[in-house]
Design an enzyme around this catalytic site. Structure first.
Site, PDB file in Angstrom:
ATOM      1  CG  HIS A  69      -3.374   3.447   2.090  1.00  0.00           C
ATOM      2  ND1 HIS A  69      -3.755   3.021   0.837  1.00  0.00           N
ATOM      3  CD2 HIS A  69      -3.433   2.353   2.899  1.00  0.00           C
ATOM      4  CE1 HIS A  69      -4.043   1.727   0.888  1.00  0.00           C
ATOM      5  NE2 HIS A  69      -3.850   1.297   2.126  1.00  0.00           N
ATOM      6  CB  CYS A 108      -0.946   0.002   1.200  1.00  0.00           C
ATOM      7  SG  CYS A 108      -2.068  -1.404   1.167  1.00  0.00           S
ATOM      8  CG  ASN A 165      -6.626  -1.048   0.974  1.00  0.00           C
ATOM      9  OD1 ASN A 165      -5.875  -0.593   0.114  1.00  0.00           O
ATOM     10  ND2 ASN A 165      -6.197  -1.503   2.142  1.00  0.00           N
TER      11      ASN A 165
END
Ligand code: UT7
Length: 320
Positions: free
Chosen positions: A247, A112, A277
């Site tokens: 994020h 990520c 996500n």
């Protein structure tokens, strides 16, 4: 010499999977997913699409916004955890599609935090004079490695791509980048296998495994620390930040970071409700969303931050 963002781009696959759709797949509810994560829907790649396809759409979108000849790109970095192939890199596959020849092209794998890592590297190439104009992409097809029987993870992850084009500039630009990792936490967010586990019939299913609760706590603490590190490296106050582009893992993690910055949610870009996500794609997707809808304007100061598998974490402070 500094680097500055010329243009952004993004791409989301057409297929939308809602929380209601997930209620038919695993034992979950729209209410649980909304309250615990903030996610309402996510985009899922078509059967005949790959990570490179998503990256190409995002790249062309950014190239169009920058209104430049692709041949002027002299560095391509793709951040991805879900490359089309083990090799060549997705960046090389993309380079071929864009008909660019000769410039360095490589993938970065920091889950990520991948896009922030890629931006850090591209910024250093530009600052040292090794590149003048870089295409930096985060692209993922995480739905291919999601365990669709595991309700603790399959409601979270999704697909998409975001891109930026950065170029050399005498004015900043990217003010600073900060990247970190601590591999001792590898087992908390991982896949159940990889190349080491290839059997006689080839690769078996590789699936995401996460100890969500522990990752959550680490994410909140670590993102708080990286905010402090970034501000102090630039001699800035919390009030100097115009936009937080975090994020997009969980609205509760995003809100905790915003609280730490004493920022009203009006100045936090959140796309998690629509995108889920998307790992390395999440920060550039959120950035492009807020640039295109006119929220982020030239001259404003934006803080990008991310946390993910590895663990890895990082930030970039940018004068847009
Ligand atoms: O992008 C990289 C970084 N990743 C992250 O930052 C993710 C970090 N973690 C999280 O976002 C959260 O930990 C989750 C969203 C994954 C989970 O939320 P939580 O508040 O930490 O829930 P939990 O894991 O503590 O589970 C609470 C309960 C459990 O039931 P019991 O044991 O209390 O009976 C779970 O089994 O919720 C249950 N549960 C679900 N229930 C309905 C877990 N997933 C689901 C689900 N639907 N999808």
């Amino acid at each position: 010499m500094f680097s500055r963002i010329m243009a952004t781009g993004s791409y989301l696959p057409d297929k939308i999977l809602t929380n209601q759709d997930l209620e038919n797949i695993v034992d979950t509810t729209d209410q649980w997913i909304t309250e615990r994560t903030g996610i309402k829907q996510r985009h899922i790649v078509a059967d005949d699409q790959s990570t490179c396809d998503l990256a190409e759409f995002a790249a062309r979108n950014a190239l169009e916004a920058a209104d430049i000849d692709p041949q002027s790109i002299d560095l391509i970095i793709v951040a991805t955890t879900t490359p089309d192939r083990v090799f060549p890199s997705t960046a090389c596959l993309l380079q071929q599609r864009l008909d660019i020849h000769g410039c360095p092209a490589f993938d970065v794998q920091a889950v990520c935090t991948g896009f922030v890592y890629a931006l850090d590297i591209a910024d250093k190439f530009i600052k040292t004079g090794a590149a003048k104009r870089a295409l930096v992409i985060g692209a993922e097809t995480l739905s291919r490695i999601v365990d669709w029987t595991d309700r603790t993870t399959c409601v979270l992850f999704a697909d998409g791509a975001g891109a930026v084009i950065i170029e050399a500039s005498e004015e900043p630009g990217i003010l600073s980048t900060h990247i970190h990792a601590d591999g001792s936490f590898a087992e908390l967010l991982t896949t159940n296998g990889g190349i080491t586990d290839v059997g006689p019939d080839g690769l078996d299913n590789i699936l995401i495994e996460m100890k969500g609760n522990e990752v959550f706590k680490m994410a909140v603490n670590t993102l708080g620390r990286i905010v402090d590190e970034t501000l102090s490296a630039n001699n800035m106050q919390k009030s100097d930040i115009d936009w937080l582009v975090p994020h997009q893992a969980n609205i509760r993690i995003i809100n905790a970071t915003a609280k730490k910055l004493k920022m009203s949610t009006d100045h936090v870009v959140t796309t998690v409700q629509n995108h889920g996500n998307t790992s390395a794609a999440s920060v550039p997707l959120a950035l492009d969303t807020a640039v295109r809808d006119g929220r982020i304007k030239r001259g404003e100061t934006i803080l990008l931050e991310a946390f993910g598998g590895g663990f890895t974490w990082g930030s970039a402070l940018i004068k847009y």
